[in-house]
Design a protein around this motif. Structure first.
Motif, mmCIF file in Angstrom:
data_model
loop_
_atom_site.group_PDB
_atom_site.id
_atom_site.type_symbol
_atom_site.label_atom_id
_atom_site.label_comp_id
_atom_site.label_asym_id
_atom_site.label_seq_id
_atom_site.Cartn_x
_atom_site.Cartn_y
_atom_site.Cartn_z
ATOM 1 N N ILE A 95 0.892 -1.238 0.080
ATOM 2 C CA ILE A 95 -0.043 -0.062 0.036
ATOM 3 C C ILE A 95 0.740 1.204 0.199
ATOM 4 C CG2 ILE A 95 -1.465 1.443 1.440
ATOM 5 C CD1 ILE A 95 -2.876 -1.322 2.194
ATOM 6 N N CYS A 96 1.960 1.269 0.807
ATOM 7 C CA CYS A 96 2.960 2.272 0.758
ATOM 8 C C CYS A 96 3.516 2.443 -0.517
ATOM 9 C CB CYS A 96 3.809 2.147 2.064
ATOM 10 S SG CYS A 96 2.998 2.177 3.541
ATOM 11 N N LEU A 97 4.094 1.641 -1.020
ATOM 12 C CA LEU A 97 4.655 1.553 -2.197
ATOM 13 C C LEU A 97 3.698 2.004 -3.423
ATOM 14 C CD1 LEU A 97 7.061 -1.615 -2.486
ATOM 15 C CD2 LEU A 97 7.728 0.659 -2.561
ATOM 16 N N GLY A 98 2.606 1.649 -3.317
ATOM 17 C CA GLY A 98 1.750 2.055 -4.170
ATOM 18 C C GLY A 98 1.321 3.576 -4.316
ATOM 19 N N ALA A 99 1.170 4.117 -3.102
ATOM 20 C CA ALA A 99 0.864 5.358 -2.822
ATOM 21 C C ALA A 99 1.987 6.178 -3.380
ATOM 22 C CB ALA A 99 0.543 5.666 -1.232
ATOM 23 N N VAL A 100 3.219 5.896 -2.986
ATOM 24 C CA VAL A 100 4.438 6.684 -2.922
ATOM 25 C C VAL A 100 4.751 6.764 -4.867
ATOM 26 C CG1 VAL A 100 7.000 6.776 -3.120
ATOM 27 C CG2 VAL A 100 5.658 6.350 -1.101
ATOM 28 N N THR A 105 4.735 9.471 -9.863
ATOM 29 C CA THR A 105 4.201 9.193 -11.514
ATOM 30 C C THR A 105 3.697 10.527 -12.000
ATOM 31 O OG1 THR A 105 3.967 6.796 -11.272
ATOM 32 C CG2 THR A 105 3.081 7.846 -13.232
ATOM 33 N N HIS A 106 3.026 11.316 -11.259
ATOM 34 C CA HIS A 106 2.237 12.429 -11.518
ATOM 35 C C HIS A 106 3.038 13.715 -11.376
ATOM 36 C CE1 HIS A 106 -1.628 10.732 -12.653
ATOM 37 N NE2 HIS A 106 -1.469 9.976 -11.663
ATOM 38 N N LEU A 107 3.727 13.791 -10.336
ATOM 39 C CA LEU A 107 4.632 14.884 -9.771
ATOM 40 C C LEU A 107 5.955 14.891 -10.676
ATOM 41 C CD1 LEU A 107 4.216 14.535 -5.660
ATOM 42 C CD2 LEU A 107 3.366 16.229 -7.415
ATOM 43 N N LEU A 108 6.526 13.847 -11.097
ATOM 44 C CA LEU A 108 7.560 13.728 -11.927
ATOM 45 C C LEU A 108 7.259 13.486 -13.162
ATOM 46 C CD1 LEU A 108 9.959 11.645 -9.040
ATOM 47 C CD2 LEU A 108 9.936 14.193 -9.675
ATOM 48 N N ASP A 109 6.231 13.498 -13.844
ATOM 49 C CA ASP A 109 5.988 13.408 -15.130
ATOM 50 C C ASP A 109 6.852 14.129 -16.037
ATOM 51 O OD1 ASP A 109 4.902 13.202 -17.807
ATOM 52 O OD2 ASP A 109 2.925 13.823 -17.215
#
Length: 388
Positions: A95-100, A105-109
């Motif tokens: 769950i933590c890995l998925g959230a990070v 993925t969006h912030l570092l696009d």
């Protein structure tokens, strides 16, 4: 003897302390955030991996054959507490890995414009520096449209100013990568990828292609100079003081495969050269992809575009004259003209062998051939072009 070898290797291991692991010690904010993502992901996974590895050693030691004090329970098969730990801990890690991963993925696009140049330092008021990148065989070509200059295998940008890269290639796929700046981005012919990044520390950093692209791949490297604004202005002045101009003819010569190419500076660039490279029409007389797509958007080929059949060919051997294959438009007709042509052909042509051909879906041998019926559709508003 083996112990002696290990002791002899220890000084070499100590020398690794002087290595600069640029991926883990980057100079750009985007690369720093990517580094943090790698560290966070690794630590989260180690929360499971390290206890499991430790327990393997513990169980192997405790339940060894020589340990008579170890409790032996052959009928044991369930423990609610143990099951809870076994399933809940990995689930929480996932769950933590998925959230990070989702947020990063969006912030570092790479296509996303930067909203900061460093922690606590917004970038909203700074206009990004535009750099157009072309991967050639086997060198890098950089355009600075704001200044009208170009360079080969050398790149520079001011510290703490966002940079917007537009990236393409002339032939095969490559990968644009400056580890100190940001992650790698593919460069593909006929396509444009983008990267937004910023350099926060002055220095000279390595850039290269991270995707194998042929014989000269190992020499496809360049230097990226992170400098202050005064240093960047001086670098621009140095490029403008060069004697070379990148015309269409000069580019076509530069585009030819070459290895270990030294730095070259161009004080002036032919108009819209990057756009022509992106649209695969830098060669004289070649139709641009943008023109082709504009034709498709209006319904496809028409009478006026019949002469463009030859430029549609993107075989290099046909452009440099090494191929003898030719393409011609034999006729241009409307649907009504095609119907008249079919009627004339039916009335004037006698088959060499009138025996019906046998096969699935065809008439049985000896049967009369089916009449030829052609009912043209209502003619469109525009005439259509076809190859005959």
């Amino acid at each position: 003897m083996s112990l002696l070898r290990i002791l002899l290797l220890l000084p070499l291991v100590a020398l690794l302390g002087g290595c600069n692991f640029v991926v883990m010690n980057p100079a750009g904010d985007i690369a720093v955030q990517q580094r943090d993502l790698v560290v966070i992901s690794t630590v989260l996974m180690l929360l499971i991996i390290v206890p499991v590895m430790a327990l393997i050693v513990f169980f192997a030691w405790k339940y060894r054959q020589s340990n008579a004090d170890a409790k032996y329970e052959p009928d044991w098969d369930h423990s609610t507490h143990l099951e809870l730990v076994i399933w809940s801990m990995p689930l929480l890690i996932i769950i933590c890995l998925g959230a990070v991963t989702w947020s990063s993925t969006h912030l570092l696009d790479p296509y996303r414009r930067l909203d900061r140049i460093a922690p606590g330092n917004a970038a909203s008021l700074l206009e990004p520096l535009q750099v157009e990148v072309v991967a050639l065989d086997w060198k890098w070509l950089f355009f600075y449209p704001e200044y009208g200059i170009a360079t080969v295998n050398e790149l520079a940008a001011p510290v703490d100013r966002p940079v917007r890269f537009k990236i393409t290639a002339s032939s095969v796929m490559n990968s644009f990568y400056i580890p100190a700046l940001a992650g790698q981005i593919y460069a593909m012919p006929g396509m444009e990828t983008k990267l937004h990044a910023v350099i926060n520390k002055a220095g000279v950093y390595d850039g290269f292609s991270a995707n194998y692209s042929g014989a000269g791949f190992s020499g496809m490297r360049f230097k990226f100079h992170g400098v202050d604004q005064a240093g960047f202005d001086a670098w621009i002045a140095k490029v403008k003081a060069s004697s070379e101009t990148l015309s269409r003819e000069a580019y076509l010569d530069l585009e030819k495969p070459s290895e270990n190419v030294p730095v070259r500076l161009y004080k002036e660039v032919a108009p819209d050269l990057y756009k022509a490279i992106l649209n695969m029409c830098a060669q004289p007389g070649k139709m641009c992809m943008s023109e082709m797509m504009a034709m498709d958007a209006k319904g496809g080929l028409g009478l006026a575009s019949a002469r463009n059949i030859l430029p549609l060919k993107y075989n290099i051997s046909m452009l440099d004259g090494t191929s003898s294959t030719k393409n011609y438009v034999a006729s241009v007709c409307t649907l009504a003209e095609a119907a008249r042509e079919a009627a004339d052909h039916r009335s004037t042509t006698t088959p060499l062998d009138p025996t019906p051909v046998t096969g699935a879906g065809l008439a049985r041998p000896g049967a009369a051939p089916a009449p030829f019926n052609f009912t043209p559709a209502p003619p469109p508003a525009e005439r259509r072009a076809s190859n005959t």
